[in-house]
Design an enzyme around this catalytic site. Structure first.
Site, PDB file in Angstrom:
ATOM      1  N   SER A  24       0.822  -1.216   0.000  1.00 23.14           N
ATOM      2  CA  SER A  24       0.000   0.000   0.000  1.00 23.14           C
ATOM      3  C   SER A  24       0.853   1.262   0.000  1.00 23.14           C
ATOM      4  CB  SER A  24      -0.944  -0.002   1.205  1.00 23.14           C
ATOM      5  OG  SER A  24      -0.211  -0.037   2.401  1.00 23.14           O
ATOM      6  N   CYS A  25       2.189   1.128   0.178  1.00 23.98           N
ATOM      7  CA  CYS A  25       3.035   2.331   0.181  1.00 23.98           C
ATOM      8  C   CYS A  25       3.280   2.876  -1.224  1.00 23.98           C
ATOM      9  CB  CYS A  25       4.348   2.065   0.892  1.00 23.98           C
ATOM     10  SG  CYS A  25       5.453   1.046  -0.064  1.00 23.98           S
ATOM     11  N   HIS A  78       8.243  -3.939  11.191  1.00 27.27           N
ATOM     12  CA  HIS A  78       7.123  -3.008  11.123  1.00 27.27           C
ATOM     13  C   HIS A  78       6.585  -2.779  12.540  1.00 27.27           C
ATOM     14  CE1 HIS A  78       6.544  -2.394   6.835  1.00 27.27           C
ATOM     15  NE2 HIS A  78       6.993  -3.630   6.666  1.00 27.27           N
TER      16      HIS A  78
HETATM   17  P1  GDP Z   1       5.008   2.250   7.575  1.00 28.94           P
HETATM   18  O1  GDP Z   1       3.592   1.761   7.667  1.00 28.94           O
HETATM   19  O2  GDP Z   1       5.631   2.042   6.232  1.00 28.94           O
HETATM   20  O3  GDP Z   1       5.150   3.681   8.046  1.00 28.94           O
HETATM   21  O4  GDP Z   1       5.911   1.327   8.510  1.00 28.94           O
HETATM   22  P2  GDP Z   1       5.988   0.912  10.046  1.00 28.94           P
HETATM   23  O5  GDP Z   1       5.083  -0.228  10.310  1.00 28.94           O
HETATM   24  O6  GDP Z   1       7.447   0.705  10.338  1.00 28.94           O
HETATM   25  O7  GDP Z   1       5.501   2.182  10.894  1.00 28.94           O
HETATM   26  C1  GDP Z   1       4.169   2.566  11.009  1.00 28.94           C
HETATM   27  C2  GDP Z   1       4.014   3.665  12.043  1.00 28.94           C
HETATM   28  O8  GDP Z   1       4.258   3.128  13.347  1.00 28.94           O
HETATM   29  C3  GDP Z   1       4.971   4.851  11.883  1.00 28.94           C
HETATM   30  O9  GDP Z   1       4.254   6.037  12.183  1.00 28.94           O
HETATM   31  C4  GDP Z   1       6.017   4.571  12.955  1.00 28.94           C
HETATM   32  O10 GDP Z   1       6.680   5.739  13.418  1.00 28.94           O
HETATM   33  C5  GDP Z   1       5.139   3.981  14.054  1.00 28.94           C
HETATM   34  N1  GDP Z   1       5.860   3.216  15.079  1.00 28.94           N
HETATM   35  C6  GDP Z   1       5.705   3.386  16.422  1.00 28.94           C
HETATM   36  N2  GDP Z   1       6.547   2.603  17.108  1.00 28.94           N
HETATM   37  C7  GDP Z   1       7.221   1.882  16.185  1.00 28.94           C
HETATM   38  C8  GDP Z   1       8.228   0.868  16.290  1.00 28.94           C
HETATM   39  O11 GDP Z   1       8.672   0.492  17.381  1.00 28.94           O
HETATM   40  N3  GDP Z   1       8.685   0.333  15.127  1.00 28.94           N
HETATM   41  C9  GDP Z   1       8.197   0.725  13.905  1.00 28.94           C
HETATM   42  N4  GDP Z   1       8.685   0.131  12.803  1.00 28.94           N
HETATM   43  N5  GDP Z   1       7.267   1.701  13.779  1.00 28.94           N
HETATM   44  C10 GDP Z   1       6.785   2.263  14.899  1.00 28.94           C
END
Ligand code: GDP
Length: 316
Positions: free
Chosen positions: A109-110, A180
């Site tokens: 979805s990105c 993630h």
């Molecule tokens: P995205 O969906 O491509 O942005 O990927 P992520 O799943 O890595 O991050 C989703 C959201 O969760 C972003 O706003 C991150 O800043 C937030 N987030 C909060 N805590 C965490 C963490 O510990 N790890 C990651 N990966 N994301 C986090």
């Protein structure tokens, strides 16, 4: 797809590939083809051709790739664009050359513009600038969609593309530097519980919204699409429901460690403000997700406890 057809799951060790293999096995497909990274470098066209010549897959689930969360995407963009551009190109080309009957390519979805109208319809692709934290990965994934469409246009290949929302489930990556958000939060709350510390740090402001689909539901959708979807246009796969990162953190806290206190680290990036897929087309075809987020979360925490936490505790 018949039970004895040769079905190649490219990326079978990953979150998605392993779920598709489990699902195919449950339906008693008995000719599932896989190749480990050591056996076959999917970035090497000659090696991929050699493998296709030897194995002649009739159906291909192209779910291999270099993937990761917001930190890995923003710090390792070269790996994300190089690996993914090559993996998609080599497998699609070999599938055409060796006359694979049907190929399902999985995107993400990105791929959609950062400031997209919500929920995101398939036709919003390439209507605006991408989110910078995952631009390299998104560009490779967009190229993959266009690759499938080009081979369909020029050579008549039956190659289809599906764009899943954020996924989670058994076999996820729980490494805090590359995972993630959902598996990261499971690990963070679990470790806080084990260490007896109350505070758990969540990255960003907690306000971005995300949609989560259990990988077993995705595997179900992939088989459904392989059997019934024939369009050139890619199709969104999700639940059609989202929540804030704060709400997600509270849900993980309730499952893993209810006594924990949540802190936000605003020095970390938020990424896309929202990416909720419009799944109207998939619903019209007759497919809906089944696994509720809270149930899927509890199941994933069980998997983490059995497969990851116990192993780490024994090694320590
Ligand atoms: P995205 O969906 O491509 O942005 O990927 P992520 O799943 O890595 O991050 C989703 C959201 O969760 C972003 O706003 C991150 O800043 C937030 N987030 C909060 N805590 C965490 C963490 O510990 N790890 C990651 N990966 N994301 C986090």
């Amino acid at each position: 797809m018949e039970r004895n057809d040769r079905i190649f799951v490219a990326g079978h060790r990953g979150l998605v590939g392993s779920a598709i293999v489990r699902r195919l096995q449950a339906e008693r497909f008995d000719n599932i083809l896989t190749a480990t990274r050591e056996q076959l470098d999917l970035r090497d066209q000659a090696a991929v051709n050699y493998w296709f010549r030897a194995n002649r897959p009739e159906y291909v689930f192209l779910v291999a790739g270099t993937v990761g969360g917001i930190l890995a995407n923003s710090t390792r963009p070269a790996e994300f664009i190089y690996d993914n551009m090559l993996i998609h190109a080599t497998v699609v080309h070999a599938a055409h050359f060796f006359k694979t009957k049907k190929l399902l390519y999985l995107g993400s979805s990105c791929i959609y513009p950062r400031e997209c109208a919500q929920p995101i319809k398939e036709q919003y692709l390439l209507t605006g600038p991408l989110e910078p934290t995952n631009e390299a990965y998104a560009l490779a994934k967009i190229a993959g969609i266009k690759l499938c469409q080009s081979y369909r246009t020029q050579y008549g290949c039956n190659f289809i593309s599906a764009m899943p929302t954020n996924l989670y489930g058994s076999n996820d990556n729980f490494d805090l530097t590359s995972s993630h958000v959902l598996p990261a939060l499971i690990r963070k709350f679990h470790e806080a519980k084990v260490e007896g510390s109350r505070d758990v740090t969540v990255w960003g402001s907690g306000t971005p919204r995300r949609e989560f689909l259990h990988v077993d539901d995705l595997a179900d959708a992939c088989l459904f699409l392989m059997r019934s979807y024939e369009d050139a246009q890619h199709i969104n796969v999700g639940t059609g429901e989202d929540l804030t990162i704060r709400e997600l953190a509270e849900m993980v806290r309730d499952v893993v460690y209810p006594a924990a206190a949540i802190r936000f680290d605003r020095s970390k990036p938020d990424g896309m403000p929202r990416k909720l897929l419009d799944v109207g087309r998939l619903h019209e075809l007759g497919w809906r997700h089944r696994i509720d987020l809270r149930d899927g979360l509890a199941q994933t925490y069980d998997w983490f406890m059995q497969q990851v936490a116990c192993g780490e505790a024994m090694r320590a």
